[in-house]
Design an enzyme around this catalytic site. Structure first.
Site, mmCIF file in Angstrom:
data_model
loop_
_atom_site.group_PDB
_atom_site.id
_atom_site.type_symbol
_atom_site.label_atom_id
_atom_site.label_comp_id
_atom_site.label_asym_id
_atom_site.label_seq_id
_atom_site.Cartn_x
_atom_site.Cartn_y
_atom_site.Cartn_z
ATOM 1 C CE LYS A 184 -0.415 5.141 3.273
ATOM 2 N NZ LYS A 184 0.283 5.388 2.060
ATOM 3 C CD GLU A 260 -16.591 1.899 2.858
ATOM 4 O OE1 GLU A 260 -16.834 1.013 2.030
ATOM 5 O OE2 GLU A 260 -17.124 2.468 3.325
ATOM 6 C CB CYS A 293 -14.038 -1.450 -4.411
ATOM 7 S SG CYS A 293 -14.959 -0.017 -4.141
ATOM 8 C CD GLU A 392 -10.998 -6.019 -5.484
ATOM 9 O OE1 GLU A 392 -10.075 -5.995 -4.525
ATOM 10 O OE2 GLU A 392 -11.885 -5.114 -5.293
HETATM 11 P P1 NAD Z 1 -4.021 -1.555 -0.941
HETATM 12 O O1 NAD Z 1 -4.725 -2.060 0.269
HETATM 13 O O2 NAD Z 1 -2.785 -2.211 -1.363
HETATM 14 O O3 NAD Z 1 -3.411 0.078 -0.222
HETATM 15 C C1 NAD Z 1 -4.390 0.872 0.233
HETATM 16 C C2 NAD Z 1 -3.807 2.024 1.178
HETATM 17 O O4 NAD Z 1 -3.099 1.307 2.086
HETATM 18 C C3 NAD Z 1 -2.404 2.733 0.409
HETATM 19 O O5 NAD Z 1 -2.241 4.080 0.686
HETATM 20 C C4 NAD Z 1 -1.334 1.759 1.185
HETATM 21 O O6 NAD Z 1 -0.110 2.773 0.955
HETATM 22 C C5 NAD Z 1 -1.776 1.738 2.345
HETATM 23 N N1 NAD Z 1 -1.169 0.433 3.188
HETATM 24 C C6 NAD Z 1 -0.564 -0.453 2.354
HETATM 25 N N2 NAD Z 1 -0.215 -1.210 3.502
HETATM 26 C C7 NAD Z 1 -0.324 -0.676 4.468
HETATM 27 C C8 NAD Z 1 -0.308 -1.097 6.297
HETATM 28 N N3 NAD Z 1 0.425 -2.167 6.385
HETATM 29 N N4 NAD Z 1 -0.506 -0.287 7.024
HETATM 30 C C9 NAD Z 1 -1.160 0.961 6.640
HETATM 31 N N5 NAD Z 1 -1.363 1.293 5.351
HETATM 32 C C10 NAD Z 1 -1.150 0.635 4.349
HETATM 33 O O7 NAD Z 1 -5.036 -1.255 -1.806
HETATM 34 P P2 NAD Z 1 -4.657 -0.458 -3.088
HETATM 35 O O8 NAD Z 1 -4.027 -1.410 -4.209
HETATM 36 O O9 NAD Z 1 -4.168 0.833 -3.356
HETATM 37 O O10 NAD Z 1 -6.277 -0.174 -3.891
HETATM 38 C C11 NAD Z 1 -7.055 -1.283 -4.664
HETATM 39 C C12 NAD Z 1 -7.886 -1.904 -3.451
HETATM 40 O O11 NAD Z 1 -8.705 -0.894 -2.810
HETATM 41 C C13 NAD Z 1 -8.806 -2.942 -4.025
HETATM 42 O O12 NAD Z 1 -8.723 -4.149 -3.379
HETATM 43 C C14 NAD Z 1 -10.079 -2.111 -4.021
HETATM 44 O O13 NAD Z 1 -11.256 -3.049 -4.160
HETATM 45 C C15 NAD Z 1 -10.064 -1.608 -2.687
HETATM 46 N N6 NAD Z 1 -11.158 -0.224 -2.786
HETATM 47 C C16 NAD Z 1 -12.054 -0.309 -2.075
HETATM 48 C C17 NAD Z 1 -13.136 0.686 -2.093
HETATM 49 C C18 NAD Z 1 -14.308 0.527 -1.319
HETATM 50 O O14 NAD Z 1 -14.890 1.395 -0.854
HETATM 51 N N7 NAD Z 1 -14.637 -0.657 -0.692
HETATM 52 C C19 NAD Z 1 -13.029 1.553 -2.923
HETATM 53 C C20 NAD Z 1 -11.746 1.601 -3.860
HETATM 54 C C21 NAD Z 1 -10.914 0.738 -3.590
#
Ligand code: NAD
Length: 488
Positions: A184, A260, A293, A392
């Site tokens: 997804k 992650e 991140c 963050e």
């Molecule tokens: P997010 O957590 O809002 O969304 C990530 C994904 O989860 C999206 O595909 C979203 O549609 C889905 N999602 C949201 N709510 C959900 C639920 N209740 N159930 C299942 N899926 C759900 O994050 P974002 O805003 O898309 O990305 C930014 C974040 O990602 C930052 O916090 C960043 O640090 C983190 N990030 C971490 C890494 C790592 O490897 N540690 C890498 C890149 C980004």
């Protein structure tokens, strides 16, 4: 103008529209223009994808046929490589990512090995391990072995900031280890994933159902992957808040989760460092608008050099080139969405309200009338307890914090709920290593050394995650362990 991307997603080997017939707009964050439509998947589409992945795992020889898996991963890598320049333009358009970044972590670096390195490990992976003979209950010797097996159906949920990098680094290990999956993507960046779906369907021997991809404008459609009893594990990259929700939902079926999550990493300059590097180290936080991140967003500088360092950092921030992401001279483009820009601006206001000194930026750039841009922003006189030092921000915002000695620097570095990454710069590598051992974080760049690679485990301590992506640990995590014995 970038060509229209693939609007359909992939379920059971076929490119399909949403069962509702609905689509949603893919929007360019630099121009605010609609790039084109993509299928708006529903929970029913997600359930169909899960059923296909289950069937492919339970009824095909994908999980046991090593040669097939190797061939398919190399085919997929070749197919993506053929379309690399189109994919590059698409990433710049839908992520708003500067084209410069696509030559590194956004595309070229992962594409070169994220699928092929795991494929190359299939033959040498320790699928069997002999424990030798033992007679624990006095009933006769038994020959014993440990077998590694794929887990089953993996729900893969990814964010928008480095979408194809994260997708490839998940699919490589997931598939190499013999699992099937449902992916997804984030709603903000769907086309790189649907392109992948088309390539899988049209250009590889990956059996139907082994990889399914469902795009949706509704984040909660992803919840099917966390609650369905047919999904054996969730592999998630995204925010810590969503990670917690996913873990909670998955706990109903005791589904393992691989998370992650976010970070608030330090950029630590020890007092024997070459201080002419301050500007470059400080402005590195603006790379891809700070939407990474692992960005070192807390700049820790010895108190004795603090004022000069703030001045040098401000000068560097004034020189950051940003704007149109198709311009190869730009280090940063816009943020991915209006919502994200509002969020970042909210943190900047909070920083000012809590008493941090705004040294540079802090608003939206006057010279860019379209696009969700935020100025490179520098805060000084920041106490590590402030919100802008603890949470963050995910934007081009750096906080500069003074420290007294190495112990104080380590204390500040570890005073965070996160522990994802970081940088240490010192004139003495051994001293940098000694400090590195004391910082509770998953990766560290010492004196600018880059640790990244398909063979390099990446992930977080504390609330930055559970498990490691890439490397041997990143293969192991997608396996189950079975111990067997038989009369010797
Ligand atoms: P997010 O957590 O809002 O969304 C990530 C994904 O989860 C999206 O595909 C979203 O549609 C889905 N999602 C949201 N709510 C959900 C639920 N209740 N159930 C299942 N899926 C759900 O994050 P974002 O805003 O898309 O990305 C930014 C974040 O990602 C930052 O916090 C960043 O640090 C983190 N990030 C971490 C890494 C790592 O490897 N540690 C890498 C890149 C980004």
């Amino acid at each position: 103008m970038v060509a229209a991307g693939e609007a359909r997603f992939l379920v059971d080997g076929k490119l399909v529209d949403s069962s509702s017939g609905a689509t949603f707009d893919n929007v360019n964050p630099a121009t605010e223009e609609v790039l084109g439509p993509v299928a708006d998947g529903t929970a029913a589409d997600m359930e169909a994808a899960v059923a296909a992945a289950r069937r492919a795992f339970d009824t095909t020889d994908w999980s046991t046929d090593h040669e097939l898996r190797k061939r398919c991963l190399f085919q997929l890598q070749a197919a993506i490589t053929e379309e690399k320049e189109d994919l590059r333009a698409e990433l710049v358009a839908e992520v708003g990512c500067p084209v410069l970044v696509t030559y590194g972590p956004q595309l070229d670096a992962p594409l070169s090995e994220a699928l092929t390195w795991p494929a190359e490990q299939i033959d040498s992976f320790p699928w069997h391990r002999s424990l030798g003979r033992k007679d624990p209950f006095g009933l006769g010797d038994a020959e014993r072995e440990v077998w590694k097996e794929p887990i089953g159906v993996i729900g893969v949920i990814v964010p928008w900031n480095f979408p194809i990098e994260i997708i490839l680094n998940k699919l490589g290990p997931v598939l190499a280890m013999g699992n099937t999956c449902v992916l997804k993507p984030a709603p903000d960046t769907p086309w790189n994933a649907t392109r992948l779906g088309r390539l899988i369907a049209e250009r590889t021997d990956i059996p139907p159902g082994v990889v399914n991809i469902v795009t949706s404008s509704d984040h909660l459609v992803g919840e099917v992957l966390t609650t369905s009893p047919s999904v054996d594990m969730v592999a998630f990259t995204g925010s810590t808040a969503t990670g917690k929700r996913i873990m909670q939902a998955a706990s109903a079926n005791l589904k393992p989760v691989f998370l992650e999550l976010g970070g608030k990493s330090v950029n630590l300059l020890l007092d024997d460092a070459d201080f002419s590097q301050v500007g470059g180290l400080a402005s590195s936080v603006c790379f891809h608008g700070g939407q990474g991140c692992a960005m070192p967003t807390r700049f820790l500088v010895p108190r004795s050099h603090y004022d000069d360092a703030v001045e040098a950092a401000a000068e560097a921030f004034a020189g950051v080139s940003y704007g149109d992401p198709t311009d190869p001279s730009h280090l940063m483009g816009p943020l991915v969405s209006r919502t994200q820009r509002e969020r970042v601006l909210g943190y900047i206001e909070k920083g000012k309200a809590e008493g941090a000194r705004l040294v540079y930026g802090g608003g939206t750039p006057a010279h860019l009338s379209k696009g969700w841009y935020v100025e490179p922003t520098l805060f000084a006189d920041v106490d590590n307890s402030m919100t802008i030092a603890q949470e963050e921000i995910f934007g081009p915002v750096l906080v500069m914090i003074p420290f007294d000695d190495d112990d104080d620097a380590v204390r500040i570095a570890n005073d965070s709920v996160y522990g994802l990454s970081g940088m240490i710069t010192s004139g003495d590598l051994d001293r940098a290593k000694a400090v590195a051992r004391r910082i509770r974080t998953g990766t560290l760049a010492l004196n600018g050394g880059i640790w990244y690679g398909a063979d390099a485990p990446f992930g977080g301590y504390k609330q930055s995650g559970i498990g490691r992506q890439c490397g041997l640990e990143g293969l192991e995590i997608f396996t189950e362990t079975k111990t067997v014995g038989w009369p010797a």
